[in-house]
Design a protein around this motif. Structure first.
Motif, PDB file in Angstrom:
ATOM      1  N   GLY A 153      55.149  28.854  40.795  1.00  0.00           N
ATOM      2  CA  GLY A 153      55.187  30.356  41.360  1.00  0.00           C
ATOM      3  C   GLY A 153      55.220  31.537  40.526  1.00  0.00           C
ATOM      4  O   GLY A 153      55.121  32.544  41.030  1.00  0.00           O
ATOM      5  N   ASP A 154      54.912  31.298  39.338  1.00  0.00           N
ATOM      6  CA  ASP A 154      54.880  32.572  38.236  1.00  0.00           C
ATOM      7  C   ASP A 154      53.317  32.670  38.230  1.00  0.00           C
ATOM      8  O   ASP A 154      52.846  31.853  37.690  1.00  0.00           O
ATOM      9  N   ASP A 155      53.050  33.963  38.330  1.00  0.00           N
ATOM     10  CA  ASP A 155      51.508  34.295  38.189  1.00  0.00           C
ATOM     11  C   ASP A 155      51.293  34.648  36.918  1.00  0.00           C
ATOM     12  O   ASP A 155      52.078  35.585  36.286  1.00  0.00           O
ATOM     13  N   LEU A 156      50.755  33.978  36.155  1.00  0.00           N
ATOM     14  CA  LEU A 156      50.423  33.835  34.651  1.00  0.00           C
ATOM     15  C   LEU A 156      49.471  34.852  34.295  1.00  0.00           C
ATOM     16  O   LEU A 156      49.577  35.408  33.432  1.00  0.00           O
ATOM     17  N   ALA A 186      41.548  35.739  34.643  1.00  0.00           N
ATOM     18  CA  ALA A 186      41.295  35.756  35.969  1.00  0.00           C
ATOM     19  C   ALA A 186      41.201  34.057  36.785  1.00  0.00           C
ATOM     20  O   ALA A 186      40.848  33.378  35.670  1.00  0.00           O
ATOM     21  N   GLY A 187      41.519  34.073  37.597  1.00  0.00           N
ATOM     22  CA  GLY A 187      41.542  32.599  38.528  1.00  0.00           C
ATOM     23  C   GLY A 187      41.099  32.521  39.692  1.00  0.00           C
ATOM     24  O   GLY A 187      41.153  33.696  40.370  1.00  0.00           O
ATOM     25  N   GLN A 188      40.985  31.498  40.488  1.00  0.00           N
ATOM     26  CA  GLN A 188      40.604  31.355  41.819  1.00  0.00           C
ATOM     27  C   GLN A 188      41.045  30.103  42.370  1.00  0.00           C
ATOM     28  O   GLN A 188      41.309  29.301  41.877  1.00  0.00           O
ATOM     29  N   PRO A 189      41.515  30.245  43.731  1.00  0.00           N
ATOM     30  CA  PRO A 189      41.851  29.003  44.430  1.00  0.00           C
ATOM     31  C   PRO A 189      40.785  28.200  44.726  1.00  0.00           C
ATOM     32  O   PRO A 189      39.433  28.396  44.666  1.00  0.00           O
ATOM     33  N   MET A 201      39.859  27.171  39.291  1.00  0.00           N
ATOM     34  CA  MET A 201      39.698  27.118  37.872  1.00  0.00           C
ATOM     35  C   MET A 201      40.122  28.788  37.457  1.00  0.00           C
ATOM     36  O   MET A 201      40.381  29.679  38.294  1.00  0.00           O
ATOM     37  N   SER A 202      40.393  28.966  36.102  1.00  0.00           N
ATOM     38  CA  SER A 202      40.539  29.959  35.651  1.00  0.00           C
ATOM     39  C   SER A 202      39.974  30.284  34.080  1.00  0.00           C
ATOM     40  O   SER A 202      39.665  29.112  33.371  1.00  0.00           O
ATOM     41  N   LEU A 203      39.771  31.334  33.693  1.00  0.00           N
ATOM     42  CA  LEU A 203      39.440  31.719  32.483  1.00  0.00           C
ATOM     43  C   LEU A 203      40.593  32.120  31.465  1.00  0.00           C
ATOM     44  O   LEU A 203      41.346  32.992  32.082  1.00  0.00           O
ATOM     45  N   SER A 297      36.824  38.957  34.820  1.00  0.00           N
ATOM     46  CA  SER A 297      36.869  38.707  33.270  1.00  0.00           C
ATOM     47  C   SER A 297      36.160  39.576  32.428  1.00  0.00           C
ATOM     48  O   SER A 297      36.570  39.994  31.242  1.00  0.00           O
ATOM     49  N   LEU A 298      34.942  40.190  32.890  1.00  0.00           N
ATOM     50  CA  LEU A 298      33.974  40.917  31.817  1.00  0.00           C
ATOM     51  C   LEU A 298      34.808  42.252  31.221  1.00  0.00           C
ATOM     52  O   LEU A 298      34.516  42.246  29.906  1.00  0.00           O
ATOM     53  N   PRO A 299      35.371  42.900  31.997  1.00  0.00           N
ATOM     54  CA  PRO A 299      36.028  44.091  31.119  1.00  0.00           C
ATOM     55  C   PRO A 299      37.270  43.544  30.115  1.00  0.00           C
ATOM     56  O   PRO A 299      37.144  44.035  29.345  1.00  0.00           O
ATOM     57  N   VAL A 300      37.934  42.678  30.486  1.00  0.00           N
ATOM     58  CA  VAL A 300      38.665  42.184  29.717  1.00  0.00           C
ATOM     59  C   VAL A 300      38.274  41.487  28.378  1.00  0.00           C
ATOM     60  O   VAL A 300      38.550  41.864  27.303  1.00  0.00           O
ATOM     61  N   LEU A 301      37.209  40.646  28.642  1.00  0.00           N
ATOM     62  CA  LEU A 301      36.483  40.155  27.501  1.00  0.00           C
ATOM     63  C   LEU A 301      35.958  41.326  26.564  1.00  0.00           C
ATOM     64  O   LEU A 301      36.032  41.161  25.156  1.00  0.00           O
ATOM     65  N   GLU A 302      35.297  42.314  27.155  1.00  0.00           N
ATOM     66  CA  GLU A 302      34.734  43.549  26.486  1.00  0.00           C
ATOM     67  C   GLU A 302      36.077  44.052  25.434  1.00  0.00           C
ATOM     68  O   GLU A 302      35.764  44.166  24.393  1.00  0.00           O
ATOM     69  N   GLU A 303      37.024  44.120  26.189  1.00  0.00           N
ATOM     70  CA  GLU A 303      38.233  44.856  25.668  1.00  0.00           C
ATOM     71  C   GLU A 303      38.754  44.094  24.354  1.00  0.00           C
ATOM     72  O   GLU A 303      39.150  44.675  23.289  1.00  0.00           O
TER      73      GLU A 303
END
Length: 608
Positions: A153-156, A186-189, A201-203, A297-303
């Motif tokens: 239940g915890d959003d990582l 980021a992730g997806q159901p 899956m998630s990155l 994910s791309l903005p976070v990867l760039e950061e």
């Protein structure tokens, strides 16, 4: 992003190809190279004992690739009589075989090289190793994991960077403290409907603060988000699904060392900050199966300074493979034995470790023996269609229909009638496929002695390739021989791998791994020897080490195929396939088993 082709004269391309190595950065005392997946960093007991697959070159580790690649780059432009000495290199850290990314090395200490005055007692290897171990150094990994970023239940994803401190046992079983920083980006159901294949899956970004064995992989598995492709700490079912349905390359672990930051040292006064672009295979997985995860994910990867495409040209060097090593490559024997051929069909002998036909799983970048479909086509000079399949590790009779090349009035190719007739013939109640299997056990399970039952039917449900339960599946089974193999001097009381049975099986339905699942089930309890999916790994290791079981072999052989007559096979088909050499070699050391089995096999129309 790395391209996959190379002009021999163009060394400025961003590439990963055979016998080349990409240098991301280098200085007087260090090199940062790109390690592709499935390449080891250095030779070890595992790599030196690992025999190449058919058609596969022997393992050339990164140490040798970088050493030779740097020498080849530096030697360009020299005259015929000029030659540079080859400089040895040392690893500063390691990456797992299936992982990829930036790999830091140092030139080996050499007293003939002039260095700083206080550099006499410590070479570049020692200095960079100390810098790598310092709190100021950072290694940033990118991982693709199973799971959408929710744990109990915890959003990582909402947590940003967080720390996991959990002791880890090393290769020798000694527990060591280990700490890793994680950021679920980021992730997806999971969505599988209306033609949409969106896996869960998630990155994730990871920064290990210590360097324990499989640390990132084990900590992520502890968070219930195992890395895709991780056969040691992940989910074998999920990995198999990704390999079969989504082209995950064999031996690939979706873990990539994307950035290395090392503080200044005497060896590298300016420090090191090198990024390695995420490789095409992981990027394509995101583009095809998780485009929204990639977009978020791309903005976070760039950061975080993580590259997803190359921003400059890299040096690319070639490494050498000696003629002696090349001569040791296991060549693929493409010969095929035709057991029987008619006007509209062919029956061939399938050896173990050869697939029937190409599939999405087989079309990975590691080299494969030529499939049976192509072998039979080339041997007969005719187009053929397989009527049934045999597992990769199994052997025996394989029936093909000779394909018609007929088109309708509109020029459209119509289905092959001979193929359809033979497929229907195989489904006929009079059709019989008789397999022989070597199984782990003495014929007794749950107080039932199956060697005294003769032929009996097992109708337990089995799972298909995707884990779906299939109810309608039946197999006739007959235990025909058993024996206890001699004990070893090292452990005379240990019965592991010493019990063996010979079993006949006739499936009435054609489910995935049906015979293998039925024999390994809780009802029978006699897994086929060599079955890595449904069998016992410890027993299989014993048989490989001591009893000539070859790699990737499942001890299952299709002895005889009997099909009723059709319009295209008026006399029907009745073909037997002798036991292959590898099974005969195993059975040569247990003649009592064969002596018990021969009378029953002869009664079934099979001579061994």
């Amino acid at each position: 992003m790395m391209t996959e082709a190379r002009n021999e004269e163009d060394v400025g391309q961003n590439i990963i190809t055979n016998r080349t190595v990409t240098i991301l950065s280098r200085g007087p005392n260090h090199i940062v190279a790109l390690k592709p997946p499935t390449v080891v960093c250095h030779h070890s007991g595992y790599t030196s004992s690992r025999k190449p697959k058919k058609g596969e070159e022997p393992v050339i580790p990164m140490l040798q690739r970088v050493r030779d690649g740097i020498h080849e780059i530096d030697s360009r432009g020299l005259g015929n009589n000029e030659e540079l000495p080859t400089r040895r290199v040392n690893l500063i850290h390691r990456l797992d075989r299936g992982a990829s990314g930036a790999l830091l090395m140092a030139y080996a200490d050499d007293s003939s090289i002039n260095v700083f005055e206080d550099y006499k007692t410590k070479g570049s290897t020692a200095l960079l190793s100390e810098a790598m171990a310092s709190p100021e150094s950072t290694k940033t990994y990118v991982a693709l994991v199973r799971g959408e970023g929710i744990l109990s239940g915890d959003d990582l994803i909402q947590k940003g960077w967080f720390e996991v401190s959990r002791p880890i046992k090393n290769e020798n079983g000694v527990e060591k403290n280990a700490t890793t920083l994680f950021k679920f980006v980021a992730g997806q159901p999971e969505i599988c409907e209306d033609g949409v294949d969106q896996p869960r899956m998630s990155l994730v970004l990871a920064r290990p603060k210590s360097g324990r064995w499989h640390q990132v992989r084990r900590h992520l598995n502890g968070l219930s988000h195992p890395i895709l492709g991780d056969s040691t700490h992940g989910s074998s079912k999920i990995n198999r699904e990704w390999k079969e349905k989504r082209n995950l390359p064999n031996e690939r672990i979706c873990l990539h060392c994307a950035r290395i930051q090392i503080p200044p040292t005497d060896a590298v006064p300016e420090g090191i900050d090198v990024s390695c672009p995420i490789l095409d295979d992981m990027m394509n997985m995101l583009r095809v199966y998780a485009p929204q995860v990639l977009e978020r994910s791309l903005p976070v990867l760039e950061e975080e300074g993580v590259l997803w495409e190359a921003q400059k040209d890299y040096e690319v060097g070639e490494y050498a493979t000696s003629e002696e090593v090349l001569q040791a490559v296991v060549k693929d024997d493409v010969e095929v034995e035709i057991l029987k051929q008619g006007e509209n069909y062919v029956v061939a002998r399938k050896p173990p470790s050869v697939v029937v036909h190409h599939s999405s799983w087989i079309k990975s970048k590691w080299k494969e023996p030529i499939p049976m479909l192509q072998r039979v086509r080339d041997a007969t000079g005719r187009l053929v269609n397989p009527i049934h399949r045999l597992d990769r590790g199994a052997s025996g009779c394989l029936v093909f229909a000779i394909a018609e090349n007929i088109k309708n009035d509109d020029g459209e190719k119509i289905p092959c009638r001979a193929t359809r007739a033979l497929v229907n013939s195989l489904k006929n109640s009079e059709a019989t496929k008789t397999y022989v299997a070597l199984c782990d056990g003495d014929g007794v399970w749950s107080d039932v002695d199956y060697t005294k039952k003769g032929w009996f039917t097992v109708d337990n449900p089995v799972n298909d390739e995707n884990g779906k339960r299939i109810e309608d599946c039946r197999t006739d089974i007959c235990f025909i021989a058993k024996m206890i193999l001699p004990s070893t001097e090292e452990d005379p009381e240990n019965m592991e791998g010493r019990k063996v049975c010979m079993v006949l099986a006739r499936p009435h339905t054609g489910r995935w791994h049906q015979i293998r699942q039925h024999l390994a089930s809780g009802t029978i309890g006699h897994a086929i020897i060599g079955d890595a999916t449904h069998g016992r790994s410890r027993t299989n290791r014993i048989w490989k080490k001591n009893r000539h079981l070859i790699k990737e072999r499942v001890c299952l052989h299709l002895l005889r195929v009997q099909l009723p007559a059709t319009e295209y096979t008026p006399d029907g088909i009745d073909v037997t396939c002798p036991l292959p050499p590898d099974l005969l070699k195993i059975l040569d050391e247990m003649p009592d088993l064969l002596d018990q089995a021969r009378p029953i096999l002869s009664k079934e129309g099979i001579e061994v």
